[in-house]
Design an enzyme around this catalytic site. Structure first.
Site, PDB file in Angstrom:
ATOM      1  N   HIS A   1      -2.060  -6.900  10.133  1.00 42.67           N
ATOM      2  CA  HIS A   1      -0.997  -6.056  10.718  1.00 42.67           C
ATOM      3  C   HIS A   1       0.208  -5.952   9.781  1.00 42.67           C
ATOM      4  O   HIS A   1       1.326  -5.751  10.244  1.00 42.67           O
ATOM      5  CB  HIS A   1      -0.530  -6.606  12.073  1.00 42.67           C
ATOM      6  CG  HIS A   1      -1.656  -6.959  13.001  1.00 42.67           C
ATOM      7  ND1 HIS A   1      -2.210  -6.075  13.891  1.00 42.67           N
ATOM      8  CD2 HIS A   1      -2.355  -8.118  13.146  1.00 42.67           C
ATOM      9  CE1 HIS A   1      -3.184  -6.672  14.562  1.00 42.67           C
ATOM     10  NE2 HIS A   1      -3.297  -7.916  14.122  1.00 42.67           N
TER      11      HIS A   1
ATOM     12  N   SER B   1      12.731   9.113 -12.203  1.00 37.42           N
ATOM     13  CA  SER B   1      13.276  10.145 -11.329  1.00 37.42           C
ATOM     14  C   SER B   1      14.211  11.022 -12.146  1.00 37.42           C
ATOM     15  O   SER B   1      14.860  10.550 -13.075  1.00 37.42           O
ATOM     16  CB  SER B   1      14.041   9.476 -10.183  1.00 37.42           C
ATOM     17  OG  SER B   1      15.021  10.362  -9.677  1.00 37.42           O
TER      18      SER B   1
ATOM     19  N   LYS C   1      15.194   4.455 -11.062  1.00 42.70           N
ATOM     20  CA  LYS C   1      13.867   4.524 -10.447  1.00 42.70           C
ATOM     21  C   LYS C   1      12.720   4.332 -11.421  1.00 42.70           C
ATOM     22  O   LYS C   1      12.756   4.802 -12.548  1.00 42.70           O
ATOM     23  CB  LYS C   1      13.671   5.886  -9.755  1.00 42.70           C
ATOM     24  CG  LYS C   1      14.464   6.073  -8.475  1.00 42.70           C
ATOM     25  CD  LYS C   1      14.063   5.144  -7.334  1.00 42.70           C
ATOM     26  CE  LYS C   1      12.781   5.537  -6.658  1.00 42.70           C
ATOM     27  NZ  LYS C   1      12.872   6.824  -5.973  1.00 42.70           N
TER      28      LYS C   1
ATOM     29  N   GLU D   1       0.131   6.794  -6.265  1.00 45.10           N
ATOM     30  CA  GLU D   1       0.352   7.759  -5.172  1.00 45.10           C
ATOM     31  C   GLU D   1      -0.584   8.958  -5.308  1.00 45.10           C
ATOM     32  O   GLU D   1      -1.131   9.460  -4.324  1.00 45.10           O
ATOM     33  CB  GLU D   1       1.806   8.236  -5.170  1.00 45.10           C
ATOM     34  CG  GLU D   1       2.779   7.147  -4.743  1.00 45.10           C
ATOM     35  CD  GLU D   1       4.233   7.539  -5.011  1.00 45.10           C
ATOM     36  OE1 GLU D   1       4.622   8.663  -4.662  1.00 45.10           O
ATOM     37  OE2 GLU D   1       4.960   6.710  -5.571  1.00 45.10           O
TER      38      GLU D   1
END
Ligand code: ARG
Length: 457
Positions: free
Chosen positions: A155, A276, A282, A289
């Site tokens: 979980h 970024s 970043k 992804e």
């Protein structure tokens, strides 16, 4: 130029031709098309259906076409209807009427059914090699991290201590099954449809075993209608590849989480990260992804293929031309994902101290604490309850099980003694999980050896 002149009194409409044409995506099967035609011509010659000398000229002509396409001197004509039309047209322009004999006792229906099988056989082998390489990298990382303690989760809550090596090997097991599935699909794919002709076989005395062995296939198809209209192998492979993407996508998701400041379990190499345009601090895990995102395409390809096949009557129907773009896209996408994933994984830095620090929080040794009481004779349910009470007390006092004084333990259950601190030590908790399939170091190393043996016998 179309092969199907004679019946028609006008040329095909330009837009219709573009709509009908498959050369933009089936030209990549030119090698398999030529290989299949050479086997077919040889069989026709051997069976005396065409003269041996003509069969040999056809084979030589096809070899020349193959060489010329490969060396770039023969560009594939994108105005041709499909790759079969292009190769046959080129052969005829080189050999004259001898070239026109190649298509005796053959149809593009059995021809395309063969070409795609041969092409996917090769692509399946490439994917198998890529998966093996990925497994190799996973095994190396697992070996290096056989004792790197990290929290195991259920979980997404810290649950019990494991090692990073053990966690990685879970993905190795998935990928091993992927390899088995693809190898299994290959068996059913490696069946020769040539000789099914358009749909109903032929009156010529062909010998299908000759083309079968020449093309290194295991058998020939036993029903001519099924021979030309079976695309189960596309469905199976698309499904196998979709499952590969499920696994890569789950792995990618974990990598994304592990890179976040919230986890900081790993750091990706700069070469496999992006920045970024506005936020200078970043460093984004875009590759992972994209792998996660591209799973959607591959699932879509599977759905395309299932839908194309589900309603078509026997035997060949033009709908089936839609098989290629979908299955090729699956292969291309999965190949790109695996080959980008491999160096990303290989170059990542494992932040062992952060994993360890996360493991020290969240009471992931609570089960071990309860097990300690059980080993001293308490029934598990009582041990569970006592440990739960201890955890509540720790939370209230701002302690962990490691820092809580022994008198607090004894106040809850007098079975506790000094030995509890050894039992809940994280290294001990992991190293004692020696049950088959558990995270103990010796299991991890044995599994690494086992997997290496499977992939490099
Ligand atoms: N381009 C076609 C395909 O990919 C080849 C088979 C064409 N056969 C036919 N009868 N039109 O399926």
């Amino acid at each position: 130029m179309q092969l199907w002149q004679g019946r028609f009194s006008k040329a095909i409409d330009k837009k219709t031709n573009d709509f009908n044409s498959s050369i933009s995506f089936d030209s990549r099967m030119f090698r398999e098309d030529i290989e299949g035609s050479m086997a077919h011509a040889d069989m026709l010659g051997t069976c005396g259906i065409i003269d041996r000398s003509e069969a040999d000229r056809i084979i030589e002509g096809l070899k020349g076409i193959l060489a010329d396409i490969e060396n770039g001197s023969l560009p594939i004509d994108m105005e041709a209807e499909d790759i079969h039309t292009f190769v046959e047209g080129e052969l005829t322009s080189r050999l004259g009427s001898t070239g026109k004999r190649l298509h005796t006792s053959r149809s593009r229906n059995d021809q395309v059914a063969l070409d795609i099988r041969l092409n996917l056989r090769k692509q399946a082998d490439e994917i198998l090699a890529d998966l093996t390489e990925l497994l190799n990298v996973i095994c190396n990382k697992a070996e290096e991290n056989a004792e790197t303690v990290m929290p195991g989760y259920t979980h997404l809550q810290r649950a019990q201590p494991i090692t990073f090596g053990h966690h990685l090997l879970a993905y190795a097991e998935m990928l091993l099954r992927d390899i088995q599935r693809i190898e299994d699909a290959k068996k059913r794919m490696n069946v020769n449809p040539l000789g099914s002709c358009a749909l109903a076989g032929t009156t010529y005395e062909i010998d299908r075993s000759l083309t079968t062995s020449a093309l290194r296939m295991d058998d020939y198809s036993r029903n001519s209608l099924d021979g030309v209209s079976d695309r189960d192998f596309c469905l199976e492979l698309a499904s196998d590849l979709a499952i590969v993407m499920v696994h890569l996508s789950r792995f990618a998701e974990e990598i994304i989480l592990w890179c976040s400041w919230e986890f900081k379990f790993i750091e990706l190499d700069d070469a496999f990260s992006t920045g970024s345009s506005i936020m200078p601090q970043k460093k984004n895990p875009d590759i992972a992804e994209l792998v996660r995102g591209k799973s959607g395409r591959v699932f879509g390809d599977l759905m395309t293929l299932l839908t194309v096949m589900k309603g078509i009557p026997l035997a060949y129907n033009k709908d089936m031309q839609e098989d290629k773009e979908a299955i090729f896209d699956s292969f291309d996408t999965v190949k790109m994902c695996i080959t980008t994933f491999i160096p990303m994984l290989d170059t990542m830095t494992v932040l062992k101290d952060n994993m360890r620090a996360a493991a020290a929080k969240g009471f992931i040794n609570a089960t071990d604490c309860a097990d300690y009481l059980v080993k001293k004779g308490l029934p598990f349910r009582d041990a569970y309850k006592a440990t739960g009470t201890l955890v509540a007390k720790c939370i209230q006092m701002g302690e962990t099980l490691e820092t809580l004084p022994l008198d607090e333990y004894k106040a809850i259950c007098d079975t506790f003694d000094e030995g509890v601190y050894e039992a809940i030590n994280l290294d001990v908790c992991v190293s004692q999980r020696k049950s088959a399939g558990g995270p103990a170091k010796e299991n991890t190393l044995a599994n690494v050896a086992r997997i290496r043996e499977i992939i490099h016998p």
